[in-house]
Design a protein around this motif. Structure first.
Motif: not given
Length: 150
Positions: A128-135
């Motif tokens: 989730f952390k990686e996903e949010l930073i990508c967004l």
């Protein structure tokens, strides 16, 4: 113009407090339906919803008569109260304070809908952390990482 007309699509993301894995399969569908009702009651239209155990993704229209912060407050407050009625495992349930809300063009609806539909598969590969930073990077949103994970 004698009336106000609006159709703004948004992709909403928020997590459980402390990223606790509260969103279990036994309450997932009821939670999604409940959140859909909150969205509808506030003038929005739910288009797609899905979750991982520690966060949720929502594709909906943004109601024209309330602010986005009030809209998110209504979704989070009401769904938090509701899920606490689902048994002793949920009495300490809470959503994290913040949220991400991203605009979606009408031409991007299918892409975002598919992305949300495939959350469980997606999170087998990325956190989730990686996903949010990508967004956040994709939308050019400035952030301080120390405040993303309180």
């Amino acid at each position: 113009m004698p009336q106000s007309l609006s159709k703004v699509y948004v992709h909403i993301v928020f997590s459980t407090k402390n990223h606790s894995p509260f969103i279990k399969s036994n309450v997932e569908n009821e939670l999604f339906a409940y959140i859909g009702g909150v969205i509808r009651d506030n003038g929005g239209i739910l288009m797609k919803i899905n979750a991982a155990p520690d966060h949720i993704h929502i594709l909906s229209t943004l109601p024209k008569n309330i602010s986005q912060s009030k809209f998110l407050e209504e979704i989070k407050r009401n769904s938090s109260r509701w899920i606490k009625t689902k048994g002793k495992n949920y009495t300490k349930f809470a959503w994290q304070r913040g949220y991400g809300i991203f605009s979606v063009s009408s031409s991007g609806l299918n892409s975002i809908s598919n992305y949300i539909q495939n959350q469980k598969k997606h999170h087998q590969k990325i956190s989730f952390k990686e996903e949010l930073i990508c967004l956040l990077k994709e939308f050019g949103i400035d952030y301080d990482e120390k405040y993303l994970w309180d």
